[in-house]
Design an enzyme around this catalytic site. Structure first.
Site, PDB file in Angstrom:
ATOM      1  N   ILE A 182       0.825  -1.209   0.000  1.00 16.34           N
ATOM      2  CA  ILE A 182       0.000   0.000   0.000  1.00 16.34           C
ATOM      3  C   ILE A 182       0.867   1.271   0.000  1.00 16.34           C
ATOM      4  O   ILE A 182       0.397   2.343  -0.396  1.00 16.34           O
ATOM      5  CB  ILE A 182      -0.955  -0.029   1.220  1.00 16.34           C
ATOM      6  CG1 ILE A 182      -2.186   0.805   0.966  1.00 16.34           C
ATOM      7  CG2 ILE A 182      -0.259   0.391   2.509  1.00 16.34           C
ATOM      8  CD1 ILE A 182      -3.309   0.551   1.975  1.00 16.34           C
TER       9      ILE A 182
ATOM     10  N   HIS B 180       6.019 -12.096   5.993  1.00 20.45           N
ATOM     11  CA  HIS B 180       5.842 -11.672   4.608  1.00 20.45           C
ATOM     12  C   HIS B 180       7.191 -11.362   3.990  1.00 20.45           C
ATOM     13  O   HIS B 180       8.120 -10.984   4.688  1.00 20.45           O
ATOM     14  CB  HIS B 180       4.917 -10.459   4.507  1.00 20.45           C
ATOM     15  CG  HIS B 180       5.339  -9.301   5.349  1.00 20.45           C
ATOM     16  ND1 HIS B 180       5.123  -9.264   6.714  1.00 20.45           N
ATOM     17  CD2 HIS B 180       5.989  -8.160   5.041  1.00 20.45           C
ATOM     18  CE1 HIS B 180       5.605  -8.131   7.201  1.00 20.45           C
ATOM     19  NE2 HIS B 180       6.143  -7.438   6.208  1.00 20.45           N
TER      20      HIS B 180
ATOM     21  N   HIS C 260       9.086  -9.021   0.981  1.00 18.96           N
ATOM     22  CA  HIS C 260       8.949  -7.862   0.100  1.00 18.96           C
ATOM     23  C   HIS C 260       9.687  -8.182  -1.198  1.00 18.96           C
ATOM     24  O   HIS C 260      10.863  -8.551  -1.165  1.00 18.96           O
ATOM     25  CB  HIS C 260       9.611  -6.622   0.706  1.00 18.96           C
ATOM     26  CG  HIS C 260       9.008  -6.158   1.995  1.00 18.96           C
ATOM     27  ND1 HIS C 260       8.237  -5.017   2.083  1.00 18.96           N
ATOM     28  CD2 HIS C 260       9.085  -6.659   3.254  1.00 18.96           C
ATOM     29  CE1 HIS C 260       7.871  -4.836   3.353  1.00 18.96           C
ATOM     30  NE2 HIS C 260       8.368  -5.820   4.073  1.00 18.96           N
TER      31      HIS C 260
HETATM   32  P1  AMP Z   1       7.259  -4.772   7.476  1.00 13.73           P
HETATM   33  O1  AMP Z   1       7.979  -3.566   7.992  1.00 13.73           O
HETATM   34  O2  AMP Z   1       8.201  -5.748   6.841  1.00 13.73           O
HETATM   35  O3  AMP Z   1       6.371  -5.398   8.508  1.00 13.73           O
HETATM   36  O4  AMP Z   1       6.377  -4.248   6.284  1.00 13.73           O
HETATM   37  C1  AMP Z   1       4.990  -4.054   6.346  1.00 13.73           C
HETATM   38  C2  AMP Z   1       4.549  -3.548   4.986  1.00 13.73           C
HETATM   39  O5  AMP Z   1       3.148  -3.703   4.884  1.00 13.73           O
HETATM   40  C3  AMP Z   1       4.870  -2.075   4.718  1.00 13.73           C
HETATM   41  O6  AMP Z   1       5.668  -1.973   3.556  1.00 13.73           O
HETATM   42  C4  AMP Z   1       3.478  -1.447   4.538  1.00 13.73           C
HETATM   43  O7  AMP Z   1       3.471  -0.433   3.568  1.00 13.73           O
HETATM   44  C5  AMP Z   1       2.652  -2.646   4.108  1.00 13.73           C
HETATM   45  N1  AMP Z   1       1.210  -2.560   4.378  1.00 13.73           N
HETATM   46  C6  AMP Z   1       0.597  -2.215   5.544  1.00 13.73           C
HETATM   47  N2  AMP Z   1      -0.738  -2.308   5.444  1.00 13.73           N
HETATM   48  C7  AMP Z   1      -0.995  -2.729   4.174  1.00 13.73           C
HETATM   49  C8  AMP Z   1      -2.190  -3.005   3.453  1.00 13.73           C
HETATM   50  N3  AMP Z   1      -3.404  -2.875   3.994  1.00 13.73           N
HETATM   51  N4  AMP Z   1      -2.082  -3.424   2.164  1.00 13.73           N
HETATM   52  C9  AMP Z   1      -0.865  -3.550   1.600  1.00 13.73           C
HETATM   53  N5  AMP Z   1       0.299  -3.309   2.226  1.00 13.73           N
HETATM   54  C10 AMP Z   1       0.242  -2.896   3.505  1.00 13.73           C
END
Ligand code: AMP
Length: 113
Positions: free
Chosen positions: A30, A99, A101
């Site tokens: 997002i 997750h 990236h």
């Molecule tokens: P992390 O720091 O590895 O936990 O990354 C979490 C990621 O989730 C970040 O890059 C956010 O931009 C992404 N994120 C959070 N909420 C959403 C959402 N609803 N849809 C898509 N991505 C999201």
């Protein structure tokens, strides 16, 4: 469970779907930090990389396989891309649902994000 990624996996919250099969789901981040920024999640809840067990081997393999497949579909494989897993606080993990990236489409100046 109030975790946003759990809600996405169970289709309670919408996302920009890229790929889905019986084990994993992939969707656009997002808040992208590169022109391609896709998240790849297991459908089975695993909080962090520190929580993986031997029984998760197949899922982890599928996550990597799907990531490489998406990278090819997005034509990222020619110039390359980065795959990142943040783990817990020092790894700057914000959402405690495992997750990966997939980052591509620009020349990164930083080794890690
Ligand atoms: P992390 O720091 O590895 O936990 O990354 C979490 C990621 O989730 C970040 O890059 C956010 O931009 C992404 N994120 C959070 N909420 C959403 C959402 N609803 N849809 C898509 N991505 C999201």
């Amino acid at each position: 469970m109030s975790n946003i990624f759990h809600k996405i996996v169970t289709k309670k919250v919408q996302m920009d779907l890229i790929y889905e099969d019986d084990m994993v789901i992939a969707f656009n981040d997002i808040n992208p930090i590169s022109s391609t920024h896709i998240l790849i999640l297991p459908k089975t809840f695993i909080a962090t990389l520190d929580d993986i067990q031997e029984k998760h081997e197949k899922i982890l393999g599928r996550m990597l396989f799907v990531t490489a497949k998406i990278a090819k579909q997005k034509h990222l494989n020619r110039d390359g891309y980065r795959v990142v897993i943040n783990c817990k606080q020092h790894g700057r993990q914000e959402i405690f649902y495992l997750h990966m990236h997939l980052l591509g489409g620009r020349k990164g100046t930083k080794k890690f994000y």
